[in-house]
Design an enzyme around this catalytic site. Structure first.
Site, short mmCIF file in Angstrom:
data_model
loop_
_atom_site.label_atom_id
_atom_site.label_comp_id
_atom_site.label_asym_id
_atom_site.label_seq_id
_atom_site.Cartn_x
_atom_site.Cartn_y
_atom_site.Cartn_z
N CYS A 2 0.83 -1.21 0.00
CA CYS A 2 0.00 0.00 0.00
C CYS A 2 0.86 1.26 0.00
O CYS A 2 1.97 1.26 0.53
CB CYS A 2 -0.87 0.02 1.23
SG CYS A 2 -1.90 -1.43 1.39
N ARG A 27 5.21 -0.06 -6.33
CA ARG A 27 5.22 -0.84 -5.09
C ARG A 27 4.30 -2.05 -5.16
O ARG A 27 4.37 -2.93 -4.32
CB ARG A 27 4.77 0.05 -3.93
CG ARG A 27 5.65 1.27 -3.74
CD ARG A 27 5.15 2.12 -2.60
NE ARG A 27 5.16 1.38 -1.36
CZ ARG A 27 6.22 1.23 -0.58
NH1 ARG A 27 7.33 1.83 -0.91
NH2 ARG A 27 6.16 0.54 0.52
N TRP A 81 -2.93 -2.73 -1.52
CA TRP A 81 -2.53 -4.11 -1.79
C TRP A 81 -3.33 -4.94 -0.80
O TRP A 81 -3.10 -4.86 0.41
CB TRP A 81 -1.03 -4.24 -1.57
CG TRP A 81 -0.42 -5.52 -2.00
CD1 TRP A 81 0.02 -5.84 -3.25
CD2 TRP A 81 -0.10 -6.65 -1.17
NE1 TRP A 81 0.57 -7.10 -3.27
CE2 TRP A 81 0.52 -7.62 -2.01
CE3 TRP A 81 -0.27 -6.97 0.17
CZ2 TRP A 81 0.95 -8.86 -1.53
CZ3 TRP A 81 0.17 -8.19 0.65
CH2 TRP A 81 0.76 -9.12 -0.20
N GLY A 108 -0.79 -0.83 6.71
CA GLY A 108 -0.58 -1.61 7.93
C GLY A 108 -1.79 -2.48 8.21
O GLY A 108 -2.66 -2.65 7.36
N GLU A 488 19.66 -16.75 -6.54
CA GLU A 488 19.17 -15.44 -6.98
C GLU A 488 18.67 -15.51 -8.43
O GLU A 488 17.65 -14.90 -8.77
CB GLU A 488 20.29 -14.39 -6.82
CG GLU A 488 20.01 -13.01 -7.40
CD GLU A 488 18.79 -12.30 -6.82
OE1 GLU A 488 18.18 -12.78 -5.87
OE2 GLU A 488 18.43 -11.25 -7.39
N GLU A 495 10.00 -14.68 -10.35
CA GLU A 495 9.15 -13.56 -9.93
C GLU A 495 8.68 -12.69 -11.09
O GLU A 495 7.61 -12.11 -11.01
CB GLU A 495 9.79 -12.73 -8.82
CG GLU A 495 10.99 -11.90 -9.23
CD GLU A 495 11.54 -11.07 -8.07
OE1 GLU A 495 10.78 -10.68 -7.18
OE2 GLU A 495 12.76 -10.82 -8.07
O1 M6R Z 1 13.81 -4.18 0.56
P1 M6R Z 1 14.39 -5.51 0.91
O2 M6R Z 1 15.75 -5.70 0.35
O3 M6R Z 1 14.35 -5.79 2.39
O4 M6R Z 1 13.44 -6.57 0.23
C1 M6R Z 1 13.61 -7.94 0.42
C2 M6R Z 1 12.78 -8.73 -0.55
O5 M6R Z 1 11.42 -8.45 -0.37
C3 M6R Z 1 13.16 -8.44 -2.00
O6 M6R Z 1 14.52 -8.67 -2.24
C4 M6R Z 1 12.34 -9.33 -2.94
O7 M6R Z 1 12.67 -10.67 -2.77
C5 M6R Z 1 12.51 -8.89 -4.40
N1 M6R Z 1 11.26 -8.99 -5.07
C6 M6R Z 1 13.49 -9.71 -5.13
O8 M6R Z 1 13.65 -9.30 -6.45
#
Ligand code: M6R
Length: 615
Positions: A2, A27, A81, A108, A488, A495
């Site tokens: 969100c 986002r 979201w 939240g 990775e 994704e």
């Molecule tokens: O902002 P962050 O690095 O904490 O985010 C962690 C994961 O949510 C983020 O890396 C997510 O897995 C991505 N979609 C990967 O491409």
């Protein structure tokens, strides 16, 4: 997830709120809405809809026809979201109080909303959505006695859970009230207008002076004037943070997708991440944000890394660095596991919290748990002023520039660069010699060029993608530094292209997954010219013996892979410890082109959010 944006001032409120919502699109969201307070009108004008911001704009054009609506002095907007209730119009934010005079947008989760809803319903309040948020609007109405700020403060005391909220009331068309507990809110400071957002991307084209609310803060914003009080109702004076982003960085700049732009930004992003931090003459690095002198560094006898997703895989590379360069036992854990597992934190443990956004809920909770147990915490974040960066107190920024694409790309390579620099600094307080340190530092200085040369392979990588774009299952394998790179690569592919992809240690294939190999299941073998390569070559043979096509990602000039692969993607040669950088860049390009060939919405993959601010 969100997103919130709000504006008080005399400019085009509607246009500013909608453009802020566009900036929040990255986002991830499934519905959106806006609310405007028009002076003289008791009912707040609300437009909301499931779907995209473009759908919202169409609806706004049809519904908000009066000039008064369009020139309202105050407005709020939201991208939702879904958590509680379907993504439909009724559940989209803003939510109105029953009398239509108060509008709320919320990020939240209100954990005790069911009990509040039941009580308010018994008192005659009518609910029109399935959301937890609607109770906030009704509660504020219930608490209202002529002062919006006090009503919000009283209502918030009744909530359990997390919130970042923005509230407007038609009785106060010059005042926006916002508050934060567990979900970020930033305030943009301008001379005669004020902006509020959950993410600075929404407002950075209007101001670079930003104040980040802390948990418990309550903000009263008027045009060009802000008043913040803490949870103890004490006035807060906090100097604004200067956000060093320019608007061009949050635009596509001629690229078809943010992801592709960010992949191509990596040479520059890495050069920003390492700039001023390498000391080749002393064979070490200087990371002032760590605020640790050599004696303090030498005392650390254990490192514990917490992160999620791509940041977790960068952390795995970091584990190898700390153990290889500094001989410090290092463990890494998914942040969600760390927070609930009651981890052992000893006196001289240092926790590294790695997060691009600095807002990931599980990583933040892990930081708090580590601090409660007395651990020193260093944040490795990209977003300046983010919650993890602030709560860690010390750490290292990536300086990679804003990452907008949901698939993390440049953050990974910059995290790896930062982790290498940190491990060298720790290593130099131990057994790492000046000359070895100097070699490593020089290698890191060449990393932007390695990244640039990897990008030159894009056409060749796209041609490989064209051959395999119809496959529905992939395996990625690797060992040593290539193991996190394999994980990775699989994450990137799944994704954004929705292809089922699994990353495995090359040696693990034989322990089960090999049963799935057949000619329709390609295996991407990350096989940079590093220790253990020979064993991976044998594993590639085993895959081919099961008819699985093998796509090798291998070092330029390494012919040993030719006989055991259908395809070879070439990356520049570099020292072992830096090899995850070119290999992962090649994987990013491959995933990008696979997704593009399959017509996937690359920057906003289904069900995903850029920063995961709920558990
Ligand atoms: O902002 P962050 O690095 O904490 O985010 C962690 C994961 O949510 C983020 O890396 C997510 O897995 C991505 N979609 C990967 O491409």
């Amino acid at each position: 997830m969100c997103g919130i944006v709000g504006y008080v001032g005399l400019r085009d409120t509607l246009g500013i709120v909608v453009s802020g919502l566009h900036r929040l699109e990255y986002r991830g969201y499934d519905s959106a809405g806006i609310a405007l307070c028009v002076p003289g009108k008791r009912q707040i004008s609300v437009v909301k809809t499931p779907g995209k911001i473009s759908d919202l704009e169409t609806l706004i054009a049809a519904k908000l026809v009066s000039d008064a609506d369009r020139t309202a002095p105050i407005g709020i907007g939201h991208t939702r979201w879904a958590t509680h209730g379907l993504p439909n119009e009724a559940n989209a934010h803003p939510h109105l109080s029953m009398n239509g005079e108060i509008a709320v947008v919320h990020n939240g989760i209100v954990e005790n909303y069911a009990a509040i809803k039941q009580r308010l319903t018994q008192q005659g309040y009518k609910f029109s959505s399935d959301t937890d948020t609607e109770v906030i609007a009704h509660l504020i109405q219930e608490c209202y006695q002529g002062d919006l700020r006090s009503a919000v403060a009283t209502a918030l005391k009744k909530l359990e859970g997390t919130y970042g909220i923005a509230v407007v009331s038609s009785r106060h068309p010059d005042t926006l009230v916002a508050a934060r507990k567990g979900s970020p809110i930033a305030v943009g400071i301008c001379e005669d207008e004020t902006l509020v957002a959950s993410d600075i991307s929404a407002i950075v084209n209007y101001t670079k002076q930003v104040i980040f609310l802390d948990d418990g803060d309550l903000l009263t914003a008027k045009a060009g004037d802000v008043d913040i009080t803490s949870s103890k109702n004490v006035p807060v004076t906090r100097p604004p943070t200067f956000v060093d982003w320019d608007v061009g960085q949050i635009e596509k700049g001629g690229y078809e997708h943010f992801m592709l732009k960010e992949i191509h930004e990596q040479p520059q992003a890495i050069s920003y991440a390492i700039r001023g931090r390498l000391l080749p003459d002393e064979g070490t690095t200087k990371l002032s944000g760590m605020q640790m002198d050599p004696r303090e560094m030498a005392r650390i006898d254990r490192i514990s890394i917490a992160a999620c997703g791509t940041s977790f895989y960068a952390g795995m590379v970091g584990k190898y660095y700390f153990e290889d360069f500094a001989s410090i036992p290092t463990e890494i854990e998914q942040a969600a596991e760390f927070r609930y597992r009651n981890p052992i934190i000893q006196r001289d443990t240092c926790m590294l919290a790695i997060s691009q956004s600095g807002e990931t809920a599980d990583t933040l909770a892990a930081v708090r748990e580590a601090k409660r147990k007395g651990s020193m915490v260093l944040g490795i974040c990209n977003v300046v002023g983010s919650t993890i960066a602030r709560e860690s107190g010390r750490g290292v920024y990536l300086h990679a520039g804003p990452e907008i694409g949901v698939a993390s790309t440049k953050a990974f390579t910059c995290q790896v660069a930062v982790l290498a620099m940190m491990a060298i600094a720790f290593g130099r307080t131990r057994r790492l010699s000046t000359s070895d340190g100097a070699e490593m530092v020089k290698a890191i200085s060449r990393l932007p060029d390695i990244a640039r040369r990897t990008l030159e392979q894009e056409d060749a990588i796209r041609r490989v993608a064209e051959k395999y774009a119809d496959c529905e299952d992939f395996f990625y394998i690797g060992r040593g530094y290539m193991f996190p790179a394999a994980l990775e690569g699989a994450l990137k592919l799944k994704e954004i292209s929705y292809i089922h992809a699994e990353g495995y240690h090359a040696a693990e294939l034989k322990h089960g997954p090999i049963a799935l190999l057949q000619k329709e299941v390609p295996v991407v073998a990350t096989v940079a010219d590093i220790a253990g390569k020979e064993k991976t070559l044998s594993n590639m043979q085993e895959c081919r013996a099961r008819s699985a096509p093998v796509i090798a990602i291998a070092t330029e000039g390494d012919d040993s892979v030719n006989a055991v692969s259908e395809e070879v993607i070439r990356v520049p040669k570099c020292p072992d410890f830096l090899s995850p950088v070119p290999v992962v860049i090649a994987e990013q390009i491959f995933a990008y082109h696979m997704a593009r060939l399959r017509g996937c919405p690359i920057d906003q993959p289904r069900n995903l959010a850029k920063s995961v601010t709920v558990e």
